[in-house]
Design an enzyme around this catalytic site. Structure first.
Site, PDB file in Angstrom:
ATOM      1  N   HIS A  74      -9.945  -4.568  10.638  1.00 18.15           N
ATOM      2  CA  HIS A  74     -10.589  -4.338   9.339  1.00 18.15           C
ATOM      3  C   HIS A  74     -11.836  -3.476   9.434  1.00 18.15           C
ATOM      4  O   HIS A  74     -12.636  -3.441   8.512  1.00 18.15           O
ATOM      5  CB  HIS A  74     -10.969  -5.683   8.694  1.00 18.15           C
ATOM      6  CG  HIS A  74      -9.818  -6.396   8.056  1.00 18.15           C
ATOM      7  ND1 HIS A  74      -8.627  -6.614   8.712  1.00 18.15           N
ATOM      8  CD2 HIS A  74      -9.671  -6.946   6.821  1.00 18.15           C
ATOM      9  CE1 HIS A  74      -7.804  -7.271   7.912  1.00 18.15           C
ATOM     10  NE2 HIS A  74      -8.407  -7.475   6.761  1.00 18.15           N
ATOM     11  N   GLU A 123       0.815  -1.219   0.000  1.00 18.05           N
ATOM     12  CA  GLU A 123       0.000   0.000   0.000  1.00 18.05           C
ATOM     13  C   GLU A 123       0.849   1.269   0.000  1.00 18.05           C
ATOM     14  O   GLU A 123       0.560   2.225  -0.717  1.00 18.05           O
ATOM     15  CB  GLU A 123      -0.964   0.022   1.197  1.00 18.05           C
ATOM     16  CG  GLU A 123      -2.179  -0.877   1.032  1.00 18.05           C
ATOM     17  CD  GLU A 123      -1.942  -2.307   1.523  1.00 18.05           C
ATOM     18  OE1 GLU A 123      -0.808  -2.605   1.962  1.00 18.05           O
ATOM     19  OE2 GLU A 123      -2.891  -3.115   1.459  1.00 18.05           O
TER      20      GLU A 123
END
Lengths: 322, 328
Positions: B129, B60
């Site tokens: 998450h 990322e």
């Protein structure tokens, strides 16, 4: 575009002198408290960036870390704009909003000046991606220190560059110390250049105190990339004479080590080569040095006399219009 | 108008902007060959090719940074985070590089980049998450943030974000990807400006300020309040967190004099904290009750379904808060 014409070595020596005299002056002004924040000097490493710019085209993308004064000067940013930036003035290369660690000059293809260690390495890969996306043959030159090679972003960037075969040269300016931590104390590998192999990127070791070696090897690397986009890695071994920043007395290294590198000074070395080949007289060298000193001194005057960025423009650089 | 899903609306926005501007490209994990982890990029690889729809490794920081670099030299990247919970791995690029570049360079380098993907808690994904990141990013000058709750807003805001010359975060809602709503026909250019809230339901007794996944929740609660409590709630969807449409907020509150903010993020320094500060600052005398907020509980998200439900804002919690500000 074709390969750059070989840049005149005497002119490049003159550029190295300008960088050195500029930074000596910056150091003095920092001590006089005319310059705020952090100030990282490049003195001793001049052949690295000067050898590189001598080997590339002016429109190749160049991006570096926070020890960036030399990179802007080498790219053609004026000493006035560089000194004014240190003074935080509106006439600075980043309008006084960036400071020592954040020099930018779009006109001269200098893309910063990035102060979070290795955070700009992915940016360089993105710039190289853009060149390839547009079918341009520009090469991106990404400078960073030996301290950057243990950051995650460095590793992610190298993998991405190799995966997408992007035209970027990763130029590690190995000056042996990340702030006060030596390479032996920070890095599991003995040779930094071996990092490249792990990403299937060709690596080269270059003597960073030797202008000609830097230029010649970089020219070879860049020309190999031009027609066939791929990343390359250069470990350029160099040395900074000063501490990490102005506040660092550099007590972590020995006098002997510093003296050893001073004897191998890149300016002295290129001067000796040119003198030996009868391309440079002592008079010409003295004249160039005098001019460099004058330019540096004049930049201080320019910076002092320049206005601060206007307070009423404080909010003008947070967003641009659409 | 026709009915499409939120996912389809985002897909159309991407396709139209890719079609319109060759400098636009989409990059992220599984966006190309897999057609997107949530199928938002379905069919784009086939239509636009591997040059513009780019699969990345799980890096990322690396690919978000590539986007910033490409934007510096004139491209208009769309960077997909599989979820914004993963954007923390790229936090340095989103927070330190993208929004600072314009200032640091004295105005020389703007960064026209879109970071998009699902944001906020979904269902039983556990603590790592389930992050609602809007309050973190809203704290950063230089970023713009929008939070579409309907297919129409999703399409119109994403298209605007891609055309914006600044870094924009489009915070989508995983739980709404399959939700349906009316959207203009495909041949109509749908652009919804950033920084414009929308009254999703008119009312007169109380203003419920919401965004993203709390919008359907607020609409359901408003219906119940109307039917069971005879309270007429106005539902104001912020749509953008930054810039914030303060005028729309004040317009509504000057009519209702009572406010409940229902937000999907956490209470401490959450979006509602800023909104309620601004309301009391501008119209302290116009309020008939203290402003209440319904946010997550201030704990890492538990996996257990019952506990997760207890952490999240709910229609019950919202209705209780509305009744409290209405002294009902």
């Amino acid at each position: 575009m074709s390969q750059p014409e070989q840049r005149d070595e005497v002119e490049m020596l003159s550029l190295m002198l300008l960088i050195r005299r500029f930074e000596e002056r910056a150091s003095q002004q920092y001590q006089a408290q005319k310059i705020g924040g952090f100030c990282h000097l490049y003195i001793g490493q001049e052949a690295v960036v000067c050898g590189t710019v001598a080997a590339v085209r002016p429109d190749d993308y160049l991006i570096t870390a926070y020890r960036d004064h030399a990179h802007a000067l080498a790219r053609g940013t004026s000493a006035n704009a560089c000194m004014a930036e240190l003074f935080g003035k509106a006439t600075g290369c980043s309008r006084g909003l960036g400071g020592s660690m954040h020099y930018f000059d779009r006109e001269h293809h200098m893309y910063g000046g990035h102060a979070i260690v290795a955070a700009h390495v992915p940016l360089a890969v993105g710039m190289a991606f853009a060149s390839k996306y547009r079918n341009e043959d520009r090469v991106t030159l990404c400078f960073f220190g030996d301290g950057a090679i243990n950051q995650g972003s460095f590793h992610e960037a190298l993998n991405l560059a190799a995966l997408y075969k992007l035209p970027v040269v990763f130029i590690c300016e190995n000056n042996l110390f990340a702030m006060g931590t030596s390479v032996e104390r920070s890095t599991s590998l003995k040779e930094i250049v071996d990092r490249a192999e792990g990403y299937d990127i060709p690596g080269t070791v270059i003597d960073g105190m030797n202008f000609r070696e830097v230029r010649n090897k970089l020219a070879e690397i860049v020309s190999s990339i031009r027609g066939d986009p791929h990343p390359a890695f250069a470990e350029v071994r160099t040395y900074r004479y000063r501490g990490h920043s102005m506040s660092d007395p550099a007590s972590y290294r020995t006098k002997e080590q510093l003296e050893k590198y001073r004897l191998d000074d890149p300016i002295t070395r290129l001067r000796a080569q040119l003198t030996r080949e009868e391309k440079l007289t002592n008079e010409r060298f003295d004249q160039m040095d005098k001019e460099a000193k004058e330019t540096a001194l004049a930049s201080v005057k320019f910076a002092e006399e320049s206005p601060d960025p206007p307070l009423e423009n404080l909010y003008d650089y947070t967003y641009v219009g659409t | 108008m026709r009915e499409i899903t939120y996912r389809q609306a985002l897909n159309e926005a991407l396709a139209e902007e890719l079609e319109r501007d060759p400098n636009v490209f989409l990059m992220g994990e599984e966006v190309a060959e897999y057609n997107g982890a949530y199928k938002v990029s379905q069919g784009l690889l086939e239509r636009f090719g591997a040059k513009r729809i780019i699969d990345t490794p799980i890096s990322e920081n690396g690919f978000a940074g590539m986007g910033v670099g490409a934007a510096m030299v004139g491209l208009r990247p769309i960077i997909e985070f599989m979820t914004f919970s993963f954007s923390f791995v790229a936090f340095d690029q989103v927070v330190n590089n993208a929004p600072n570049m314009l200032t640091m360079s004295g105005g020389q380098f703007n960064i026209p980049i879109t970071f998009r993907g699902p944001n906020g808690p979904a269902h039983q994904l556990g603590a790592t998450h389930s992050h609602a990141t809007e309050c973190l990013y809203a704290n950063v000058p230089g970023l713009k943030i929008c939070t579409p709750a309907t297919p129409r807003d999703a399409k119109g805001l994403l298209k605007t974000a891609i055309r914006d010359n600044n870094p924009v975060l489009v915070l989508e809602v995983e739980l709404l990807y399959s939700s349906k709503g009316m959207v203009e026909e495909e041949d109509v250019e749908l652009l919804i400006p950033l920084g414009e809230a929308e009254v999703k339901r008119e009312g007169s007794d109380v203003t419920i300020i919401c965004y993203a996944q709390t919008v359907p929740l607020a609409l359901a609660a408003a219906k119940t309040l109307e039917n069971e409590e005879e309270i007429s709630a106005e539902v104001l969807d912020l749509r953008s967190i930054k810039p914030l449409d303060l005028d729309a907020i004040l317009n509504s509150v000057s009519k209702t004099h009572r406010v409940v903010i229902v937000e999907q993020d956490r209470p401490f320094c959450g979006v509602g904290a800023e909104v309620s500060y601004r309301i009391q600052k501008e119209m302290f005398d116009g309020l008939d009750a203290p402003i209440l907020r319904v946010a997550q509980e201030d704990v890492p998200m538990p996996y257990n379904e019952r506990l997760e439900k207890a952490v999240l804002p709910s229609a019950e919690k919202l209705i209780a808060a509305v009744k409290k500000v209405c002294y009902a």
